[in-house]
Design an enzyme around this catalytic site. Structure first.
Site, short mmCIF file in Angstrom:
data_model
loop_
_atom_site.label_atom_id
_atom_site.label_comp_id
_atom_site.label_asym_id
_atom_site.label_seq_id
_atom_site.Cartn_x
_atom_site.Cartn_y
_atom_site.Cartn_z
N ASP A 68 73.23 106.56 10.27
CA ASP A 68 73.80 105.21 10.29
C ASP A 68 75.18 105.28 10.94
OD1 ASP A 68 75.17 102.72 9.48
OD2 ASP A 68 73.44 102.43 8.18
N ILE A 69 75.42 104.39 11.90
CA ILE A 69 76.66 104.44 12.68
C ILE A 69 77.88 103.96 11.87
CG2 ILE A 69 76.69 102.14 13.76
CD1 ILE A 69 77.01 103.56 16.46
N GLN A 127 70.75 91.82 4.75
CA GLN A 127 70.12 92.51 5.88
C GLN A 127 70.77 92.04 7.18
OE1 GLN A 127 65.85 92.00 6.20
NE2 GLN A 127 65.66 93.48 7.88
N HIS A 155 64.00 98.97 7.49
CA HIS A 155 64.59 100.32 7.39
C HIS A 155 64.98 100.65 5.96
CE1 HIS A 155 67.69 97.37 8.40
NE2 HIS A 155 68.52 98.07 7.63
N HIS A 175 67.61 102.82 3.73
CA HIS A 175 68.89 103.55 3.73
C HIS A 175 68.77 104.71 2.75
CE1 HIS A 175 71.43 100.20 5.47
NE2 HIS A 175 70.44 99.47 5.00
P1 5GP Z 1 70.97 96.31 6.97
O1 5GP Z 1 72.22 95.48 6.79
O2 5GP Z 1 70.04 95.62 7.94
O3 5GP Z 1 70.30 96.72 5.70
O4 5GP Z 1 71.44 97.67 7.61
C1 5GP Z 1 71.64 97.85 8.97
C2 5GP Z 1 72.34 99.19 9.12
O5 5GP Z 1 72.31 99.53 10.47
C3 5GP Z 1 73.80 99.17 8.67
O6 5GP Z 1 74.02 100.13 7.67
C4 5GP Z 1 74.57 99.46 9.96
O7 5GP Z 1 75.68 100.29 9.74
C5 5GP Z 1 73.52 100.14 10.82
N1 5GP Z 1 73.69 99.94 12.25
C6 5GP Z 1 74.01 98.77 12.88
N2 5GP Z 1 74.04 98.95 14.22
C7 5GP Z 1 73.74 100.26 14.42
C8 5GP Z 1 73.63 101.06 15.60
O8 5GP Z 1 73.82 100.62 16.73
N3 5GP Z 1 73.31 102.37 15.43
C9 5GP Z 1 73.09 102.91 14.18
N4 5GP Z 1 72.77 104.21 14.13
N5 5GP Z 1 73.19 102.19 13.06
C10 5GP Z 1 73.51 100.88 13.17
#
Ligand code: 5GP
Length: 146
Positions: A39-40, A102, A108, A110
């Site tokens: 995760d970035i 999200q 995905h 985590h």
């Molecule tokens: P969500 O909020 O959808 O559960 O999580 C999305 C995750 O994707 C977040 O933890 C965020 O840090 C990660 N993320 C967003 N953009 C990128 C990216 O360009 N590359 C990577 N590796 N992770 C990303």
């Protein structure tokens, strides 16, 4: 379905672009049905995301074979995190819908080494690129590739 959930899968979401090879990622593991990468904006050191190679927005869309595959990959990644970070506690988290927080609309999981009581802010701070590359390499080194 919440009002905020996209009605369809967006082919241009950031994880779709990763699967297409259009944007780079720090790969931890890959097989026929899944991909795991750093995760970035990690909520703790070693934060990994596991995605299916299926166009699923969230859990509601996930087909059984991909549900099984992402969980099996999540187990591999968690075992690797336990070895590399020498800790038992790994958080498994998964958000469904904007209302839940999200932000990327490709399903995905985590996997975050840490405690729920010490978790960093969600998707808030970019990690150092070299550090992510090093962590990905250390995790990949203890996972059997298919
Ligand atoms: P969500 O909020 O959808 O559960 O999580 C999305 C995750 O994707 C977040 O933890 C965020 O840090 C990660 N993320 C967003 N953009 C990128 C990216 O360009 N590359 C990577 N590796 N992770 C990303």
């Amino acid at each position: 379905m919440t009002q905020n959930k996209p009605a369809y899968y967006d082919e241009n979401n950031i994880f779709a672009k990763m699967l297409n090879g259009d944007i780079p990622h720090h790969k931890v593991y890959e097989d026929e049905k899944t991909l795991a990468f750093m995760d970035i904006m990690p909520q703790a050191e070693g934060h990994v995301l596991v995605i299916p190679k299926q166009k699923a927005v969230d859990l509601a869309d996930l087909e059984p074979e991909y549900a099984a595959a992402v969980l099996m990959t999540a187990k591999k990644v968690m075992n690797a995190q336990r070895q590399v970070f020498a800790r038992e506690g790994i958080i498994q988290m998964q958000l469904n819908g904007a209302q839940a927080g999200q932000t990327v609309f490709h399903y995905h999981i985590h996997l975050i080494p840490g405690s729920i009581h010490e978790l960093g802010v969600h998707a808030a701070k970019m990690a150092d690129n070299d550090k992510l590359a090093d962590l990905a390499q250390r995790l990949a080194a203890v996972i059997d590739t298919p």
